[in-house]
Write a protein that holds these residues in place. Sequence first.
Motif, mmCIF file in Angstrom:
data_model
loop_
_atom_site.group_PDB
_atom_site.id
_atom_site.type_symbol
_atom_site.label_atom_id
_atom_site.label_comp_id
_atom_site.label_asym_id
_atom_site.label_seq_id
_atom_site.Cartn_x
_atom_site.Cartn_y
_atom_site.Cartn_z
ATOM 1 N N GLY A 154 0.791 -1.226 0.000
ATOM 2 C CA GLY A 154 0.000 0.000 0.000
ATOM 3 C C GLY A 154 0.820 1.271 0.000
ATOM 4 O O GLY A 154 0.252 2.373 0.106
ATOM 5 N N ILE A 155 2.138 1.158 -0.110
ATOM 6 C CA ILE A 155 2.984 2.359 -0.182
ATOM 7 C C ILE A 155 2.741 3.081 -1.496
ATOM 8 O O ILE A 155 2.619 4.307 -1.540
ATOM 9 C CB ILE A 155 4.466 1.963 -0.014
ATOM 10 N N VAL A 156 2.667 2.313 -2.572
ATOM 11 C CA VAL A 156 2.290 2.846 -3.886
ATOM 12 C C VAL A 156 0.796 2.618 -4.076
ATOM 13 O O VAL A 156 0.313 1.493 -3.958
ATOM 14 C CB VAL A 156 3.087 2.159 -5.011
ATOM 15 N N ARG A 157 0.067 3.686 -4.347
ATOM 16 C CA ARG A 157 -1.385 3.617 -4.499
ATOM 17 C C ARG A 157 -1.780 2.950 -5.815
ATOM 18 O O ARG A 157 -1.019 2.976 -6.783
ATOM 19 C CB ARG A 157 -1.993 5.021 -4.469
ATOM 20 N N PRO A 158 -2.996 2.390 -5.873
ATOM 21 C CA PRO A 158 -3.433 1.744 -7.115
ATOM 22 C C PRO A 158 -3.390 2.661 -8.330
ATOM 23 O O PRO A 158 -3.103 2.210 -9.443
ATOM 24 C CB PRO A 158 -4.866 1.312 -6.793
ATOM 25 N N GLU A 159 -3.686 3.945 -8.114
ATOM 26 C CA GLU A 159 -3.693 4.874 -9.246
ATOM 27 C C GLU A 159 -2.279 5.268 -9.679
ATOM 28 O O GLU A 159 -2.106 5.901 -10.738
ATOM 29 C CB GLU A 159 -4.500 6.128 -8.910
ATOM 30 N N GLN A 160 -1.270 4.907 -8.891
ATOM 31 C CA GLN A 160 0.115 5.237 -9.219
ATOM 32 C C GLN A 160 0.776 4.062 -9.939
ATOM 33 O O GLN A 160 1.797 3.543 -9.511
ATOM 34 C CB GLN A 160 0.879 5.594 -7.936
ATOM 35 N N GLU A 161 0.200 3.675 -11.052
ATOM 36 C CA GLU A 161 0.679 2.457 -11.735
ATOM 37 C C GLU A 161 1.561 2.735 -12.940
ATOM 38 O O GLU A 161 2.206 1.821 -13.452
ATOM 39 C CB GLU A 161 -0.514 1.610 -12.187
ATOM 40 N N ALA A 162 1.646 3.963 -13.414
ATOM 41 C CA ALA A 162 2.374 4.252 -14.645
ATOM 42 C C ALA A 162 3.862 3.956 -14.500
ATOM 43 O O ALA A 162 4.476 4.229 -13.460
ATOM 44 C CB ALA A 162 2.173 5.706 -15.045
ATOM 45 N N VAL A 163 4.455 3.396 -15.549
ATOM 46 C CA VAL A 163 5.868 3.013 -15.518
ATOM 47 C C VAL A 163 6.568 3.428 -16.807
ATOM 48 O O VAL A 163 5.951 3.577 -17.861
ATOM 49 C CB VAL A 163 6.035 1.485 -15.325
ATOM 50 N N LEU A 164 7.882 3.609 -16.683
ATOM 51 C CA LEU A 164 8.761 3.771 -17.840
ATOM 52 C C LEU A 164 9.755 2.631 -17.830
ATOM 53 O O LEU A 164 10.514 2.461 -16.872
ATOM 54 C CB LEU A 164 9.519 5.106 -17.778
ATOM 55 N N PHE A 165 9.743 1.820 -18.885
ATOM 56 C CA PHE A 165 10.722 0.752 -19.048
ATOM 57 C C PHE A 165 11.955 1.330 -19.742
ATOM 58 O O PHE A 165 11.865 1.799 -20.880
ATOM 59 C CB PHE A 165 10.160 -0.386 -19.898
ATOM 60 N N VAL A 166 13.089 1.295 -19.066
ATOM 61 C CA VAL A 166 14.335 1.808 -19.636
ATOM 62 C C VAL A 166 15.100 0.621 -20.211
ATOM 63 O O VAL A 166 15.608 -0.218 -19.472
ATOM 64 C CB VAL A 166 15.176 2.533 -18.577
ATOM 65 N N LEU A 167 15.199 0.556 -21.526
ATOM 66 C CA LEU A 167 15.806 -0.599 -22.183
ATOM 67 C C LEU A 167 17.317 -0.409 -22.335
ATOM 68 O O LEU A 167 17.767 0.593 -22.897
ATOM 69 C CB LEU A 167 15.197 -0.810 -23.566
ATOM 70 N N GLY A 168 18.087 -1.345 -21.819
ATOM 71 C CA GLY A 168 19.512 -1.371 -22.092
ATOM 72 C C GLY A 168 20.376 -0.390 -21.341
ATOM 73 O O GLY A 168 21.526 -0.152 -21.731
ATOM 74 N N ARG A 169 19.861 0.180 -20.238
ATOM 75 C CA ARG A 169 20.658 1.169 -19.508
ATOM 76 C C ARG A 169 21.976 0.576 -19.010
ATOM 77 O O ARG A 169 23.009 1.249 -19.003
ATOM 78 C CB ARG A 169 19.844 1.700 -18.322
ATOM 79 N N TYR A 170 21.938 -0.680 -18.599
ATOM 80 C CA TYR A 170 23.151 -1.314 -18.061
ATOM 81 C C TYR A 170 23.690 -2.406 -18.982
ATOM 82 O O TYR A 170 24.467 -3.252 -18.554
ATOM 83 C CB TYR A 170 22.864 -1.857 -16.662
ATOM 84 N N ALA A 171 23.289 -2.365 -20.247
ATOM 85 C CA ALA A 171 23.823 -3.298 -21.240
ATOM 86 C C ALA A 171 25.219 -2.847 -21.668
ATOM 87 O O ALA A 171 25.583 -1.681 -21.506
ATOM 88 C CB ALA A 171 22.896 -3.355 -22.452
ATOM 89 N N PRO A 172 26.025 -3.750 -22.223
ATOM 90 C CA PRO A 172 27.351 -3.353 -22.726
ATOM 91 C C PRO A 172 27.247 -2.207 -23.726
ATOM 92 O O PRO A 172 26.470 -2.271 -24.688
ATOM 93 C CB PRO A 172 27.864 -4.637 -23.397
ATOM 94 N N GLY A 173 27.994 -1.147 -23.469
ATOM 95 C CA GLY A 173 27.943 0.006 -24.349
ATOM 96 C C GLY A 173 26.674 0.815 -24.241
ATOM 97 O O GLY A 173 26.464 1.755 -25.002
ATOM 98 N N GLN A 174 25.818 0.485 -23.301
ATOM 99 C CA GLN A 174 24.505 1.125 -23.132
ATOM 100 C C GLN A 174 23.761 1.213 -24.471
ATOM 101 O O GLN A 174 23.362 2.280 -24.935
ATOM 102 C CB GLN A 174 24.658 2.517 -22.512
ATOM 103 N N VAL A 175 23.616 0.048 -25.097
ATOM 104 C CA VAL A 175 22.920 -0.056 -26.380
ATOM 105 C C VAL A 175 21.687 -0.924 -26.204
ATOM 106 O O VAL A 175 21.745 -1.992 -25.601
ATOM 107 C CB VAL A 175 23.845 -0.663 -27.458
ATOM 108 N N SER A 176 20.567 -0.448 -26.724
ATOM 109 C CA SER A 176 19.290 -1.149 -26.570
ATOM 110 C C SER A 176 18.908 -1.877 -27.848
ATOM 111 O O SER A 176 19.301 -1.481 -28.951
ATOM 112 C CB SER A 176 18.187 -0.135 -26.236
#
Length: 252
Positions: A154-176
Motif C-alpha cells: 500500500g505504499i504505492v497507491r493503485p492509481e500510481q501504476e504508470a511506468v517507464l521501461f528503460v531498455l539497455g541502460r546497463y547493457a554493454p555500451g549502453q545499447v538497446s
Amino acid sequence: MGLPMIMVAPNGARRGRADHPALPVTTGQIADTAVACAAAGADALHLHVRDAEGGHSLDAGRYREALAELASRVPGLRVQITTEAAGIFDVATQLRCLREVQPRWASISVREVARDPDLAPQVYASCAAQGTEVQHILYDAGDIAQLKDWQARGIVRPEQEAVLFVLGRYAPGQVSFPGNLAPFRERLPGVRNWMVCAFGPQEHACLLEAARQGGALRVGFENSLSDHCNRPHPDNAASVRALRTLLESHSA
C-alpha cells in the motif's frame, strides 16, 4: 497500429552542449526546443533543469520558472519533471523538490527512492495528496520486484501504476535492442500505462516495437543523439519528426 503518445526528453542530467550543440540547457533553450518538438509531433516533455554552471538541479525555483515558461510558450504540451538523483541528491532532497514544486506529473526512479525505505512512503503519499501523477522509472527485474512489494504493502497507491521501461541502460555500451522489452512486459503483464525509452542506434526501432504493443514512447537527446546509422540528429525536433514518420509508415 495507432499513433502513441510521444514524449521528448531533450537533455537529461548528464549531457551538455559539448555533447551536442543543440542540446538545451537554459530555460530559454528548453522552451525553444519544446516549441520545435511540439511542432514535430511531441505530445509531452520530460523536464530537467540545470544550475548556473549547467549542472543537474532539483531546485524548486528553477523548476517553477521553467514550468511557467513552458506553459506560456507551449500550453498544449504536457510537462513531466524529473526527480533523478544522478548520483548527487538524496531521497530527502527529491522529496523536498516534489513538495515544493507540486508538479502535475513527475518521474520517480524506484531504485533511487529505495535508498531510503523510511522516506519512500512519504514520497508516494505526498504525490497522492498534492495530485502529482507518478511515473515509476524501472531499469530491471529488481526494480519491478521493489515496485510490486510497495504496491502490495500500500505504499504505492493503485492509481500510481504508470511506468517507464528503460531498455539497455546497463547493457554493454549502453545499447538497446527491441528484444529488451520482452522481460519487462513479462514481469508486468497487466500494467496499462507504460512507456519505453532506449539507447543507441536502435532507439527508434525499440520505440516502434513498443508502439506495436500499445506503449507510449520517450525519445530525445537524454537517451540518444544519433539515428540508426550513427548520424547525429540536427536537434531533438529532428529525432521526434523521424520517429513520427516511422510510426506513420507502420500505422493502419
